[in-house]
Structure formats: C-alpha cells, structure tokens
Enzyme design. Structure first.
Site, PDB file in Angstrom:
ATOM      1  N   ASP A   1       0.867  -1.170   0.000  1.00 22.83           N
ATOM      2  CA  ASP A   1       0.000   0.000   0.000  1.00 22.83           C
ATOM      3  C   ASP A   1       0.910   1.228   0.000  1.00 22.83           C
ATOM      4  OD1 ASP A   1      -2.318   1.701   0.545  1.00 22.83           O
ATOM      5  OD2 ASP A   1      -1.585   1.768   2.610  1.00 22.83           O
TER       6      ASP A   1
ATOM      7  N   GLY B   1      -4.980   2.861  -3.282  1.00 22.65           N
ATOM      8  CA  GLY B   1      -6.243   3.563  -3.465  1.00 22.65           C
ATOM      9  C   GLY B   1      -6.040   5.063  -3.579  1.00 22.65           C
TER      10      GLY B   1
ATOM     11  N   ASP C   1      -0.287   5.090   0.861  1.00 19.98           N
ATOM     12  CA  ASP C   1      -0.582   6.104   1.874  1.00 19.98           C
ATOM     13  C   ASP C   1      -0.536   5.498   3.276  1.00 19.98           C
ATOM     14  OD1 ASP C   1      -2.327   8.712   0.374  1.00 19.98           O
ATOM     15  OD2 ASP C   1      -1.670   6.955  -0.733  1.00 19.98           O
TER      16      ASP C   1
END
Length: 233
Positions: free
Chosen positions: A27, A118, A29
């Site tokens: 991931d 995302g 962030d």
C-alpha cells in the site's frame, strides 16, 4: 502468537525466509509514505477535517463502499491546482522510515516489487520512481486546465482501486510471474488492504488499524518498515 518489541507474529515463526517469496506488494498512503494524500489535497481547499473523517472511517472498515467514499472525497477536491499538488509532494510527502531499506532488501532477494494504492498516480508514480518499485497501480485524478475537476479517470483495467482491485492486482501479477499467491507478501495499514493481505502468503500490518492488525500474520507497531528485516533471513 509471539511478540517481540513492537512486532507481533500470528501463525508464523521467525525467522522467515526471503527465498519463500517472489513478490511483495505495498500500500502507499500511511505505509510507504507518512501521509494520506487525499487528506492533504483537501487541506488546500479548507476541507481537510471533512475528508480526513471519511478517510479514517474507510480505513477502519466502517464504510463498506470504498469506491463511493473515495468519489465523495475526490469531489470535494474540485478546483485544486496542479501547483498545489506539486507543493504537497514537495513539502508534505515523506517516505516512511525504513521504506527504502525494505524495498532494496526485497529487490536484492529477487522479489518483484508492487505498489498498489487507493491513492493517486500523481503521487504514486513519483514514489515508485524514488523507491525503484517495479510495478504500480493507482487512481488517476482528472485534471483540466491545470485544476482538479473532482472526478477520477477510468482506466483500461477498471475505475477505482479499492480492496477488491488490490486483491485482483496481486493475483494478476502473481499469475503473470508464474507464482502461487502464497509466494507473495502484502503490506498495508487499512481495511481496503485486507483483501490483498488475505490472498498473500504473508500479510504484514504496518502501524495498522485494529481490524487489520488482528488479521495480519505480522504486525509492526513500532519503528519503520525496515523492522520487517529483523524477522527475515
């Protein structure tokens, strides 16, 4: 369950072997970088508190429709300029301590590295380049006349990177590499990381939300990403 200082192992024992893995997915962030980009962009238009509350609820898993929550947040970013995005990158975006060391160690061990976020390509492409990550997938902010429109751009693979897309991306890359998903490591912090973490052979929660930490095989609660190196050989 075994616990060292700031690291908890569930269902696995150290040392873990790099040779058992061929892919590591991150991931971005609050994992590879220290900020949530969408929250910092919102700060540019005075909406940080509003957007950050939605982000936190989504990461905790309290919002079931991640795509809709992201659309709502991005809509609030309408009017932010490219210059403001550049300023956020220059002054607020920082690599997480240990990120460079962990990525370098994984690459040295022969693993393919993947960033699946995302967040937004405006930042992920630069983070990918800085860390030397092999592959990346993230969302594209629509920019017209130098300003955000409040929308995202559909891509050939779909519309938005949510939890299901993170999982699908990990499985797709594993398939292209000709490896079993259990030869993958997945590192994340939020609820939208759980699907890919569940598909991987080794799931690593980094300073994660409680629901994510509870399901991960390795939880790093103190220090940087390079803490993972303490249990790998």
């Amino acid at each position: 369950m075994t616990t060292a200082s700031g690291i908890t192992l569930q269902g696995v024992t150290a040392p873990l072997r790099w040779s058992d893995y061929k892919l590591i997915a991150f991931d971005m962030d609050s994992t590879l970088i220290t900020i949530e980009c969408v929250d910092e962009i919102a700060d540019a238009v005075g909406r940080k508190a509003e957007v950050a509350a939605i982000t936190e609820a989504a990461m905790q898993g309290h919002i079931t429709d991640y795509k809709e929550s992201l659309r709502q947040r991005v809509a609030l970013l309408k009017g932010v300029t490219v210059q403001q995005l550049d300023d956020i990158y220059a002054t607020r975006l920082r690599l997480t301590p240990g990120a460079q060391q962990l990525v370098a160690a994984a690459k040295a061990a022969g693993l393919t590295t993947l960033l699946v976020s995302g967040g937004f390509t405006y930042f992920s492409r630069r983070v990918q380049q800085r860390l030397g990550i092999d592959l990346a997938r993230a969302n594209v902010l629509e920019i017209v006349d130098g300003r955000l429109t409040g929308r995202m751009v559909d891509q050939p693979w779909g519309d938005i990177v949510d939890g299901a897309e993170k999982r699908r991306t990990l499985l797709e890359v594993a398939s292209l590499l000709g490896i079993d998903p259990h030869q993958a490591i997945a590192v994340g912090d939020g609820a939208n990381d759980l699907p890919m973490m569940g598909a991987a052979g080794l799931s690593v929660a980094f300073h994660a939300k409680p629901a994510v930490r509870a399901q991960a095989k390795v939880a790093i609660d103190e220090g940087g990403l390079d803490r993972l190196l303490e249990i790998m050989e």
